[in-house]
Structures are given as C-alpha cells and as structure tokens.
Enzyme design. Structure first.
Site, PDB file in Angstrom:
ATOM      1  N   THR A 233     -37.771  30.053   3.883  1.00 29.91           N
ATOM      2  CA  THR A 233     -36.417  29.512   4.086  1.00 29.91           C
ATOM      3  C   THR A 233     -36.327  27.982   4.026  1.00 29.91           C
ATOM      4  OG1 THR A 233     -36.767  29.566   6.485  1.00 29.91           O
ATOM      5  CG2 THR A 233     -35.674  31.484   5.486  1.00 29.91           C
TER       6      THR A 233
ATOM      7  N   TYR B 294     -34.364  28.429  -3.831  1.00 29.09           N
ATOM      8  CA  TYR B 294     -34.275  29.362  -2.709  1.00 29.09           C
ATOM      9  C   TYR B 294     -33.238  30.458  -2.999  1.00 29.09           C
ATOM     10  CZ  TYR B 294     -32.771  31.165   1.842  1.00 29.09           C
ATOM     11  OH  TYR B 294     -32.393  31.994   2.871  1.00 29.09           O
TER      12      TYR B 294
ATOM     13  N   TRP C 107     -25.835  29.979   7.477  1.00 32.45           N
ATOM     14  CA  TRP C 107     -25.917  28.938   8.521  1.00 32.45           C
ATOM     15  C   TRP C 107     -26.469  29.493   9.837  1.00 32.45           C
ATOM     16  CZ3 TRP C 107     -20.905  25.428   8.398  1.00 32.45           C
ATOM     17  CH2 TRP C 107     -20.592  25.104   7.066  1.00 32.45           C
TER      18      TRP C 107
END
Length: 281
Positions: free
Chosen positions: A64, A127, A152
C-alpha cells in the site's frame, strides 16, 4: 467451527478485525502476518494456504505504499495482483468464501459524481494498476469472490492520515493540506464490521462492492475535522495538489457510491464525523 483466515493481520484492517474477533467466538480466527502468509512469494503462499486450510479468507494484505510503488513495480504486482490471483484460485478449488479488499485508486479521478461499482476504471498510478489487475483476475479465477473497494483508510493502528495529522498538529504551528482531492475516509473498524456482517448474513452475493464512510470532503476538510476533535491550535492551510508534488499521482475525485452494499447486505454506513469521533474516543 468455520475457520477465518485474515491476511495482513498487522495492518489497519487486520488489526481492527482482531479487536472484533472475540465478539464472534463461533469462528476459529487465524490472523496471519507477512511471515505466515507470504504474499511476495507465491510458492510459499500456496503451501501456507494449504496448511491453514481456511473456510473463509479476508484478504486484507496488500502493498500500500503508493509513492514507493512507482519504483517497485515488480514487487507491487506480485503482492497486489499475482498473490490475489493465486488466493482466488485456491478459494475456488477448495470452495472457500473470499472477501478481497481493493481501492478507489482503480479510478482516474475525473468523475464529478459518486462512483458506483460499474464506473469505468482507469488507474493513474502503479498501485492502482496493480490493484485493478488483482480485481480482474480475482473474479476471473473465482467468480464467487466478493471484492470491497474502499478509500482513505484510517485506524488507531498503523500509519495513516489521521495519526500523521495528530502528530503534526501537536508539533507545528501551521501545516499545509491538499484541498482539491475529494472523497470520503473509511474508519477501518467500520469496514471490519461490515466484512463480518457479510459473513454473518444468510446470503452470499458475489461481485464488487464499495465501502467508505458517508460524507464528501477534501483532505483539507478532513484535517480540519481532526483539528476540531483534537482541539489543536495548529493553523491548517488548504493548498492545491500542484503545490505538493508526489511520485504517484492521486485521483482528484474518488467518492464511492455505497448504495449497493447498503441494499444487498442491509448495512448501516456511519458518517465520517461520527466514526472519527469514535476513533478519538
């Protein structure tokens, strides 16, 4: 007793699932960190899955680090694409329920309305490309999978925007936060509960679902909410993304439409402010 394997156990989502797990003693929970489930080594991964032999997999493990991903493409694609493909294939062959977690970064950010599950995907960074490839081959290998796109993500665990803001607002008199990227935060504890609710439900409807908290805000507005709850004196200045260049581009608009998951699984999705308050408490 059904065995639930949680990959990425030490991440934000995995950690929140481990907090909830004791409330669901009817399941045998296996929380696997990157040594027990090695997403960057496919040969090891196959034998690890066979050794654990789960009935359900929550695939929360992922690469991530969005900016670092730009220079580590092979590793990113191994973890976010090839490992997902392998897990999906394993799940199909062994008749295992799979919930795989994906991201709003599969979108390019040019929309002006909330994105539903059918919205066109067009990632603008490595990503996002790797996560989209993972989604595609997950459903190709195992059409019975459930994929949850989220955005988020923050939690009291791990590194995230909320904890960074809390730290900076105590250290500095003024900080700059981008004000032209729009979306909605996701409290990992809420997403963890939603995943368990799906497993607890009497039905299993495969496919892609969106999940984030309710509300449409910028990162700057999110920071202002954090400032208010933490009662910090720091000045929070809104700046355009162009003033804060990063190696990876971010979608400027990636608000997720949650109608599908709310309807199919009858889920209550909390407002971001209520969830932020919960984390602070």
């Amino acid at each position: 007793m059904k065995k639930i394997l949680v990959t990425g156990a030490t991440g934000q989502l995995g950690s929140e699932l481990s907090v909830l797990a004791p409330s669901y003693p009817q399941y045998d929970w296996v929380f696997a960190d990157r040594t027990q489930i090695t997403l960057d080594n496919l040969e090891m991964l196959q034998s690890q899955l066979e050794a654990i032999c789960p009935d359900v997999i929550f695939n929360c493990g992922a690469y991530t680090a969005v900016d670092k991903a730009e220079s580590e493409k092979d590793l990113v694609f191994t973890v976010n694409h090839l490992a997902v493909e392998l897990i999906a294939k394993y799940a199909r062959e062994k008749n295992v329920r799979l919930i795989h977690v994906s991201t709003d970064y599969v979108f390019d950010g040019t929309s002006s309305i909330a994105l539903d599950e059918k919205a066109e995907t067009k990632p603008i960074n490595v990503y996002g490309e790797s996560k989209l490839a993972g989604e595609i081959d997950c459903l190709k290998e195992n059409p019975e999978s459930i994929i949850i796109r989220t955005s988020w993500v923050y939690s009291k665990f791990g590194n995230n925007f909320v904890k960074t803001m809390q730290r900076l607002m105590q250290e500095r008199e003024e900080i700059n936060v981008v004000n032209d990227q729009i979306g909605s935060p996701t409290y990992a504890a809420d997403l963890a509960k939603a995943m368990i609710d799906i497993i607890e439900s009497s039905k299993w409807i495969p496919g892609i679902y969106n999940y984030s908290n309710e509300g449409e805000i910028s990162w700057h507005e999110f920071a202002l909410g954090i400032k208010e709850l933490g009662d910090y004196n720091c000045k929070v200045v809104g700046i355009p993304s162009s003033a804060y260049p990063t190696p990876a581009k971010r979608p400027s608009y990636s608000l997720l439409d949650k109608k599908k998951i709310k309807t199919v699984y009858n889920l209550e999705v909390p407002n971001y402010k209520d969830s932020l308050r919960k984390m602070f408490a």
